[in-house]
Design a protein around this motif. Structure first.
Motif, PDB file in Angstrom:
ATOM      1  N   ALA A 194       0.858  -1.181   0.000  1.00 57.25           N
ATOM      2  CA  ALA A 194       0.000   0.000   0.000  1.00 57.25           C
ATOM      3  C   ALA A 194       0.891   1.226   0.000  1.00 57.25           C
ATOM      4  O   ALA A 194       1.464   1.575   1.023  1.00 57.25           O
ATOM      5  N   PRO A 195       1.049   1.862  -1.143  1.00 61.99           N
ATOM      6  CA  PRO A 195       1.956   3.010  -1.214  1.00 61.99           C
ATOM      7  C   PRO A 195       1.420   4.159  -0.356  1.00 61.99           C
ATOM      8  O   PRO A 195       0.212   4.395  -0.317  1.00 61.99           O
ATOM      9  N   SER A 196       2.323   4.844   0.283  1.00 66.03           N
ATOM     10  CA  SER A 196       1.895   5.972   1.099  1.00 66.03           C
ATOM     11  C   SER A 196       2.627   7.224   0.649  1.00 66.03           C
ATOM     12  O   SER A 196       3.567   7.163  -0.116  1.00 66.03           O
ATOM     13  N   ALA A 205       5.879  12.044  -6.034  1.00 67.93           N
ATOM     14  CA  ALA A 205       7.238  12.105  -5.490  1.00 67.93           C
ATOM     15  C   ALA A 205       7.857  10.706  -5.455  1.00 67.93           C
ATOM     16  O   ALA A 205       9.044  10.529  -5.755  1.00 67.93           O
ATOM     17  N   ARG A 206       7.059   9.733  -5.113  1.00 66.74           N
ATOM     18  CA  ARG A 206       7.544   8.346  -5.092  1.00 66.74           C
ATOM     19  C   ARG A 206       7.986   7.920  -6.498  1.00 66.74           C
ATOM     20  O   ARG A 206       9.059   7.342  -6.681  1.00 66.74           O
ATOM     21  N   CYS A 207       7.176   8.227  -7.493  1.00 72.26           N
ATOM     22  CA  CYS A 207       7.540   7.888  -8.875  1.00 72.26           C
ATOM     23  C   CYS A 207       8.777   8.648  -9.321  1.00 72.26           C
ATOM     24  O   CYS A 207       9.626   8.120 -10.046  1.00 72.26           O
ATOM     25  N   ARG A 208       8.874   9.915  -8.882  1.00 70.34           N
ATOM     26  CA  ARG A 208      10.025  10.730  -9.280  1.00 70.34           C
ATOM     27  C   ARG A 208      11.325  10.109  -8.748  1.00 70.34           C
ATOM     28  O   ARG A 208      12.343  10.125  -9.424  1.00 70.34           O
ATOM     29  N   ARG A 221      16.839  20.726  -7.998  1.00 66.04           N
ATOM     30  CA  ARG A 221      16.068  20.608  -9.224  1.00 66.04           C
ATOM     31  C   ARG A 221      14.858  21.548  -9.212  1.00 66.04           C
ATOM     32  O   ARG A 221      14.153  21.687  -8.240  1.00 66.04           O
ATOM     33  N   GLU A 222      14.679  22.216 -10.340  1.00 58.53           N
ATOM     34  CA  GLU A 222      13.467  23.002 -10.547  1.00 58.53           C
ATOM     35  C   GLU A 222      12.840  22.532 -11.850  1.00 58.53           C
ATOM     36  O   GLU A 222      12.208  23.290 -12.553  1.00 58.53           O
ATOM     37  N   GLY A 223      13.090  21.282 -12.176  1.00 56.97           N
ATOM     38  CA  GLY A 223      12.567  20.728 -13.421  1.00 56.97           C
ATOM     39  C   GLY A 223      11.089  20.455 -13.289  1.00 56.97           C
ATOM     40  O   GLY A 223      10.399  20.991 -12.429  1.00 56.97           O
ATOM     41  N   GLY A 224      10.589  19.623 -14.183  1.00 56.46           N
ATOM     42  CA  GLY A 224       9.170  19.298 -14.153  1.00 56.46           C
ATOM     43  C   GLY A 224       8.838  18.417 -12.961  1.00 56.46           C
ATOM     44  O   GLY A 224       9.720  17.861 -12.307  1.00 56.46           O
ATOM     45  N   LYS A 225       7.551  18.296 -12.712  1.00 53.25           N
ATOM     46  CA  LYS A 225       7.101  17.472 -11.588  1.00 53.25           C
ATOM     47  C   LYS A 225       7.175  15.987 -11.927  1.00 53.25           C
ATOM     48  O   LYS A 225       7.081  15.143 -11.043  1.00 53.25           O
ATOM     49  N   GLY A 226       7.297  15.675 -13.179  1.00 55.16           N
ATOM     50  CA  GLY A 226       7.313  14.262 -13.564  1.00 55.16           C
ATOM     51  C   GLY A 226       5.920  13.659 -13.565  1.00 55.16           C
ATOM     52  O   GLY A 226       5.729  12.506 -13.183  1.00 55.16           O
ATOM     53  N   LEU A 227       4.938  14.438 -14.022  1.00 55.92           N
ATOM     54  CA  LEU A 227       3.559  13.932 -14.013  1.00 55.92           C
ATOM     55  C   LEU A 227       3.353  12.829 -15.049  1.00 55.92           C
ATOM     56  O   LEU A 227       2.668  11.843 -14.786  1.00 55.92           O
ATOM     57  N   ARG A 228       3.954  13.000 -16.226  1.00 56.87           N
ATOM     58  CA  ARG A 228       3.762  11.991 -17.268  1.00 56.87           C
ATOM     59  C   ARG A 228       4.392  10.649 -16.883  1.00 56.87           C
ATOM     60  O   ARG A 228       3.721   9.599 -17.010  1.00 56.87           O
ATOM     61  N   PRO A 229       5.640  10.653 -16.406  1.00 58.91           N
ATOM     62  CA  PRO A 229       6.181   9.362 -15.945  1.00 58.91           C
ATOM     63  C   PRO A 229       5.361   8.770 -14.794  1.00 58.91           C
ATOM     64  O   PRO A 229       5.193   7.554 -14.731  1.00 58.91           O
ATOM     65  N   ALA A 230       4.832   9.631 -13.922  1.00 61.46           N
ATOM     66  CA  ALA A 230       4.007   9.109 -12.819  1.00 61.46           C
ATOM     67  C   ALA A 230       2.762   8.428 -13.373  1.00 61.46           C
ATOM     68  O   ALA A 230       2.356   7.361 -12.879  1.00 61.46           O
ATOM     69  N   VAL A 233      -3.483  11.802  -9.144  1.00 57.76           N
ATOM     70  CA  VAL A 233      -2.540  12.527 -10.011  1.00 57.76           C
ATOM     71  C   VAL A 233      -3.279  13.153 -11.194  1.00 57.76           C
ATOM     72  O   VAL A 233      -3.054  14.318 -11.537  1.00 57.76           O
ATOM     73  N   LEU A 234      -4.172  12.392 -11.801  1.00 57.94           N
ATOM     74  CA  LEU A 234      -4.900  12.918 -12.966  1.00 57.94           C
ATOM     75  C   LEU A 234      -5.738  14.138 -12.574  1.00 57.94           C
ATOM     76  O   LEU A 234      -5.739  15.158 -13.272  1.00 57.94           O
ATOM     77  N   ALA A 235      -6.416  14.045 -11.436  1.00 61.26           N
ATOM     78  CA  ALA A 235      -7.244  15.171 -10.995  1.00 61.26           C
ATOM     79  C   ALA A 235      -6.381  16.390 -10.692  1.00 61.26           C
ATOM     80  O   ALA A 235      -6.786  17.530 -10.957  1.00 61.26           O
ATOM     81  N   SER A 236      -5.175  16.166 -10.170  1.00 57.00           N
ATOM     82  CA  SER A 236      -4.308  17.294  -9.794  1.00 57.00           C
ATOM     83  C   SER A 236      -3.872  18.097 -11.016  1.00 57.00           C
ATOM     84  O   SER A 236      -3.521  19.269 -10.921  1.00 57.00           O
ATOM     85  N   LEU A 237      -3.883  17.445 -12.194  1.00 52.61           N
ATOM     86  CA  LEU A 237      -3.483  18.153 -13.416  1.00 52.61           C
ATOM     87  C   LEU A 237      -4.429  19.312 -13.706  1.00 52.61           C
ATOM     88  O   LEU A 237      -4.038  20.327 -14.278  1.00 52.61           O
ATOM     89  N   VAL A 238      -5.679  19.145 -13.340  1.00 55.13           N
ATOM     90  CA  VAL A 238      -6.694  20.148 -13.673  1.00 55.13           C
ATOM     91  C   VAL A 238      -7.046  20.980 -12.449  1.00 55.13           C
ATOM     92  O   VAL A 238      -7.405  22.153 -12.570  1.00 55.13           O
ATOM     93  N   ASN A 239      -6.888  20.407 -11.267  1.00 53.92           N
ATOM     94  CA  ASN A 239      -7.306  21.102 -10.055  1.00 53.92           C
ATOM     95  C   ASN A 239      -6.359  22.215  -9.637  1.00 53.92           C
ATOM     96  O   ASN A 239      -6.609  22.888  -8.639  1.00 53.92           O
ATOM     97  N   ARG A 240      -5.324  22.420 -10.430  1.00 51.90           N
ATOM     98  CA  ARG A 240      -4.468  23.596 -10.228  1.00 51.90           C
ATOM     99  C   ARG A 240      -5.293  24.874 -10.328  1.00 51.90           C
ATOM    100  O   ARG A 240      -4.868  25.935  -9.902  1.00 51.90           O
TER     101      ARG A 240
END
Lengths: 339, 339
Positions: free
Chosen positions: A9-11, A16-19, A57-66, A330-337
């Motif tokens: 059960a990932p917590s 960040a875990r995927c990154r 790092r100030e790169g991307g959040k890594g949403l696509r790899p996540a 993660v998907l919802a966070s893309l739009v909930n910005r």
């Protein structure tokens, strides 16, 4: 490793875990480059400054790899199984930003100089090509994932071409850009790579039968994401977005809030049409245009449309992968910005 | 179709025969593009003029696709079997020329305007990306061929990066560019795609066990081809090459004839070093430099080196594919432009 085991059960923050999983694989992929090219890649990926000094790092959040890794987990596989796809989509994303900044003459990216501004157009162009070549190599031996990446590349470039062609079309009248055309453009420019991440993720996670639906999910997600980006480009805080204030407005980009405002047909829409007809103005004119877009309902329509496409994307995920809580977040966070 | 059947004895110009097979497949691959992008692709592939009017093709000869198809035939398969690889390598070649012209600010290509000069840097950059994306899609489902294409893409960009990095290095002294470094650069920049054409060709022709040797063959062939190009860039007829006279010299490119001349150590070499130290000059200075390079033996060394690498490439072909008469003819023609 245990964190991403399918049974565990990932917590914590799933992105960040995927990154953390992505970072060493991404560095290894880039390490084969010519030292000069590797330095430019490190700069654009946020690993070093223009002098080559490592920095926070100030790169991307890594949403696509996540999305790739969480899709693989939700499909019953491990995040590690999706690493080649995760690395590939992050490299394609980086490639597209580097080339976009050249095309759009954008001098800033993620609170720093754009790559072309720091190193010159030729070297930056070539670095973009190198990132793309490395991305393709990641999936060359995995045809079921590679097909989605290559379809995404074609759709991404098509969407960018449409977006560029929109700039030569009028705001209003016979040849105006429609919301339907915008939606098709955003599905390609922004949705295809998100769809490839999800589709390749479930392929590598052991559920290739879900890939087509996840690819389609990416289209809706991309439309929602692009509209959210458009809204932030007009009303977002430049300190947060890292982009110049009202940049899209001053560049007369055909963004959804403007198209929706013009289509609303009221007094504010007519005033907006008149203001846009006068061409690119100064900061005051842009602020005035932003107010008219909001008065004409362009912001409300945009936010509603983004929610609707996000909802369509999430319902596909719920149908395919009922236990994908992390992916859903993660998907919802893309739009909930937006909120 | 019968012409390329493995049992048939092909007659006539083998490259022209392959070009006839390639043409419809290449047009089909490009037809999916956005109309604007398709127009730019048609211009750069030599199918139409800048107004979009069809005209007699002045595009490339199609040597890389011919290598893929003739390799497949020599391996016992049909030329048609290698079509996906043939289309892919032609598209990658077109992509690399479009981006190279942007990087090098070359305004002319094949007796016409370069794509960026005709349509602008942004649209041309994006068209190059589109050609690359279409190339990748051709082989996405054929992993044994795709691996060579993706390795070639990485090597191609690495070679271009080296070539660009050479421009910032001195002609003479501690950090001078060596012939060995030049050779490595040319093997990547020019050899990798030739190697991918041959390797993917034998893979799709049914002889994957020959692919590694054909890939290696491409390195030698590319070095020979690049040196031949360098020689033509200095002493070739601009009416034939379609390139500006002495362009490489005036741009101070580290080409093999110059490097070999400087390494020769005689009087002419010292005079040449002195002339180059003064920086880019006018047409008279370039003509004088060309004479000094020849006096210092740079041309003779270059022609000898090109012959040697071509010989190495042909001996691999003779070992792998003893009945590859057409392929042999095409490979030799790449370098025999010198005579």
């Amino acid at each position: 490793m245990t964190l991403s085991h399918p049974g565990a059960a990932p917590s914590g923050d799933p992105v960040a875990r995927c990154r953390r999983l992505l970072a060493p694989a991404l560095r290894e992929a880039v390490s084969v480059l010519h030292p000069w090219g590797a330095g430019m890649a490190a700069f654009t990926l946020g690993w070093s400054d223009v002098e080559g000094r490592p920095h926070e790092r100030e790169g991307g959040k890594g949403l696509r790899p996540a999305i790739a890794m969480l899709s693989a987990e939700a499909a019953g596989g491990s995040a590690e199984a999706a690493l080649p796809a995760a690395v590939a989509v992050e490299l394609v994303h980086a490639f597209s930003l580097v080339h976009d900044d050249i095309i759009d003459h954008d001098e800033r990216r993620r609170h720093r100089e754009a790559l072309w501004k720091a190193y010159g157009v030729g070297p930056a162009l070539l670095t973009g090509d190198a990132l793309l070549a490395l991305a393709v190599r990641q999936l060359a031996g995995l045809p079921d994932a590679m097909r989605y990446l290559s379809d995404a590349l074609v759709a991404l470039v098509q969407g960018q071409t449409s977006d560029m062609a929109f700039e030569n079309r009028p705001w209003h009248g016979q040849n105006e850009v429609t919301v339907a055309e915008y939606t098709e453009m955003a599905a390609g420019k922004t949705g295809a790579l998100l769809g490839a991440a999800a589709a390749a993720g479930v392929v590598l996670g052991g559920a290739p039968h879900l890939a087509e639906r996840m690819w389609g999910m990416g289209r809706d997600l991309g439309i929602a994401f692009q509209i959210a980006d458009d809204v932030l480009g007009i009303w977002g805080d430049p300190q947060v977005t890292g982009k110049p204030v009202h940049g899209d407005l001053r560049r007369e980009k055909k963004t959804l809030p403007v198209l929706a405002a013009l289509a609303s047909g009221g007094t504010a829409a007519r005033e907006l049409a008149a203001a846009l007809a006068e061409g690119a103005g100064d900061e005051d004119a842009a602020r005035q245009a932003a107010r008219l877009i909001e008065d004409a309902g362009g912001r409300a329509v945009a936010e509603e449309l983004a929610e609707r496409h996000l909802g369509a994307a999430l319902s596909v995920v719920d149908g395919c992968l009922p236990d994908a809580a992390d992916l859903r977040t993660v998907l919802a966070s893309l739009v909930n910005r937006l909120h």
